[in-house]
Write a protein that holds these residues in place. Sequence first.
Motif, PDB file in Angstrom:
ATOM      1  N   ASN A  38      90.018  37.424  32.060  1.00 44.78           N
ATOM      2  CA  ASN A  38      89.038  36.762  31.199  1.00 44.78           C
ATOM      3  C   ASN A  38      88.315  35.655  31.957  1.00 44.78           C
ATOM      4  O   ASN A  38      88.159  34.547  31.462  1.00 44.78           O
ATOM      5  CB  ASN A  38      89.678  36.222  29.924  1.00 44.78           C
ATOM      6  CG  ASN A  38      90.120  37.328  29.010  1.00 44.78           C
ATOM      7  OD1 ASN A  38      89.521  38.395  28.986  1.00 44.78           O
ATOM      8  ND2 ASN A  38      91.164  37.103  28.269  1.00 44.78           N
ATOM      9  N   SER A  39      87.912  35.967  33.164  1.00 45.96           N
ATOM     10  CA  SER A  39      87.259  34.999  34.034  1.00 45.96           C
ATOM     11  C   SER A  39      85.870  35.480  34.402  1.00 45.96           C
ATOM     12  O   SER A  39      85.615  36.674  34.495  1.00 45.96           O
ATOM     13  CB  SER A  39      88.067  34.825  35.316  1.00 45.96           C
ATOM     14  OG  SER A  39      89.361  34.369  35.020  1.00 45.96           O
ATOM     15  N   GLU A  40      84.986  34.519  34.647  1.00 47.76           N
ATOM     16  CA  GLU A  40      83.637  34.853  35.083  1.00 47.76           C
ATOM     17  C   GLU A  40      83.598  34.941  36.604  1.00 47.76           C
ATOM     18  O   GLU A  40      84.516  34.492  37.294  1.00 47.76           O
ATOM     19  CB  GLU A  40      82.653  33.820  34.561  1.00 47.76           C
ATOM     20  CG  GLU A  40      82.546  33.864  33.039  1.00 47.76           C
ATOM     21  CD  GLU A  40      81.504  32.928  32.503  1.00 47.76           C
ATOM     22  OE1 GLU A  40      80.328  33.121  32.848  1.00 47.76           O
ATOM     23  OE2 GLU A  40      81.873  32.007  31.755  1.00 47.76           O
TER      24      GLU A  40
ATOM     25  N   ASN B 205      82.144  33.410  38.926  1.00 50.17           N
ATOM     26  CA  ASN B 205      82.136  32.202  39.750  1.00 50.17           C
ATOM     27  C   ASN B 205      83.461  31.439  39.712  1.00 50.17           C
ATOM     28  O   ASN B 205      83.586  30.384  40.320  1.00 50.17           O
ATOM     29  CB  ASN B 205      80.993  31.273  39.329  1.00 50.17           C
ATOM     30  CG  ASN B 205      81.138  30.815  37.879  1.00 50.17           C
ATOM     31  OD1 ASN B 205      81.889  31.393  37.116  1.00 50.17           O
ATOM     32  ND2 ASN B 205      80.410  29.790  37.521  1.00 50.17           N
ATOM     33  N   GLU B 206      84.460  31.961  39.019  1.00 47.86           N
ATOM     34  CA  GLU B 206      85.752  31.289  38.941  1.00 47.86           C
ATOM     35  C   GLU B 206      86.635  31.669  40.122  1.00 47.86           C
ATOM     36  O   GLU B 206      86.561  32.771  40.661  1.00 47.86           O
ATOM     37  CB  GLU B 206      86.438  31.614  37.617  1.00 47.86           C
ATOM     38  CG  GLU B 206      85.675  31.033  36.429  1.00 47.86           C
ATOM     39  CD  GLU B 206      86.372  31.255  35.116  1.00 47.86           C
ATOM     40  OE1 GLU B 206      87.591  31.007  35.042  1.00 47.86           O
ATOM     41  OE2 GLU B 206      85.703  31.683  34.160  1.00 47.86           O
ATOM     42  N   GLU B 207      87.497  30.733  40.526  1.00 50.12           N
ATOM     43  CA  GLU B 207      88.289  30.872  41.748  1.00 50.12           C
ATOM     44  C   GLU B 207      89.122  32.149  41.789  1.00 50.12           C
ATOM     45  O   GLU B 207      89.213  32.806  42.814  1.00 50.12           O
ATOM     46  CB  GLU B 207      89.192  29.651  41.931  1.00 50.12           C
ATOM     47  CG  GLU B 207      89.920  29.645  43.245  1.00 50.12           C
ATOM     48  CD  GLU B 207      89.019  29.664  44.459  1.00 50.12           C
ATOM     49  OE1 GLU B 207      89.373  30.341  45.449  1.00 50.12           O
ATOM     50  OE2 GLU B 207      87.949  29.025  44.432  1.00 50.12           O
ATOM     51  N   ARG B 208      89.735  32.544  40.668  1.00 55.88           N
ATOM     52  CA  ARG B 208      90.588  33.739  40.713  1.00 55.88           C
ATOM     53  C   ARG B 208      89.777  35.011  40.977  1.00 55.88           C
ATOM     54  O   ARG B 208      90.257  35.914  41.637  1.00 55.88           O
ATOM     55  CB  ARG B 208      91.425  33.862  39.450  1.00 55.88           C
ATOM     56  CG  ARG B 208      90.629  34.028  38.180  1.00 55.88           C
ATOM     57  CD  ARG B 208      91.505  34.094  36.959  1.00 55.88           C
ATOM     58  NE  ARG B 208      92.277  32.897  36.833  1.00 55.88           N
ATOM     59  CZ  ARG B 208      92.348  32.129  35.757  1.00 55.88           C
ATOM     60  NH1 ARG B 208      91.740  32.491  34.676  1.00 55.88           N
ATOM     61  NH2 ARG B 208      93.047  31.043  35.741  1.00 55.88           N
TER      62      ARG B 208
ATOM     63  N   LYS C 128      77.824  37.521  28.437  1.00 56.39           N
ATOM     64  CA  LYS C 128      78.789  36.959  29.367  1.00 56.39           C
ATOM     65  C   LYS C 128      79.501  38.080  30.122  1.00 56.39           C
ATOM     66  O   LYS C 128      80.004  39.019  29.510  1.00 56.39           O
ATOM     67  CB  LYS C 128      79.809  36.134  28.577  1.00 56.39           C
ATOM     68  CG  LYS C 128      80.574  35.149  29.376  1.00 56.39           C
ATOM     69  CD  LYS C 128      81.423  34.316  28.423  1.00 56.39           C
ATOM     70  CE  LYS C 128      81.809  33.033  29.066  1.00 56.39           C
ATOM     71  NZ  LYS C 128      82.619  32.198  28.203  1.00 56.39           N
TER      72      LYS C 128
ATOM     73  N   ILE D   5      82.627  39.027  32.108  1.00 61.56           N
ATOM     74  CA  ILE D   5      83.980  38.667  32.507  1.00 61.56           C
ATOM     75  C   ILE D   5      84.654  39.913  33.045  1.00 61.56           C
ATOM     76  O   ILE D   5      84.173  41.029  32.855  1.00 61.56           O
ATOM     77  CB  ILE D   5      84.790  38.036  31.355  1.00 61.56           C
ATOM     78  CG1 ILE D   5      84.986  39.024  30.203  1.00 61.56           C
ATOM     79  CG2 ILE D   5      84.123  36.759  30.864  1.00 61.56           C
ATOM     80  CD1 ILE D   5      85.931  38.529  29.131  1.00 61.56           C
ATOM     81  N   ASP D   6      85.779  39.735  33.724  1.00 59.72           N
ATOM     82  CA  ASP D   6      86.488  40.860  34.332  1.00 59.72           C
ATOM     83  C   ASP D   6      86.805  41.950  33.348  1.00 59.72           C
ATOM     84  O   ASP D   6      86.907  41.776  32.190  1.00 59.72           O
ATOM     85  CB  ASP D   6      87.776  40.376  34.974  1.00 59.72           C
ATOM     86  CG  ASP D   6      88.751  39.811  33.978  1.00 59.72           C
ATOM     87  OD1 ASP D   6      88.414  38.810  33.351  1.00 59.72           O
ATOM     88  OD2 ASP D   6      89.833  40.375  33.836  1.00 59.72           O
TER      89      ASP D   6
END
Length: 52
Positions: free
Chosen positions: A5-7, A9-12, A49, A51-52
């Motif tokens: 549940n990350s976009e 540009n997020e580190e993960r 949006k 997200i993964d």
Amino acid sequence: MGDFNSELNEERIIALKKVIDDFREVSQEKPFSPSGTFNNFMHKEPLAKLID
């Protein structure tokens, strides 16, 4: 893998893309579906949006 549940540009996701390819970036034919994957369950709103 899993559902982060990350976009993008997020580190993960940045770390994950160092070891696996993103099909949207490497496929010869670009996706023709909407670029979004999440709209916070507001079904009448567009999928904006990604997200993964």
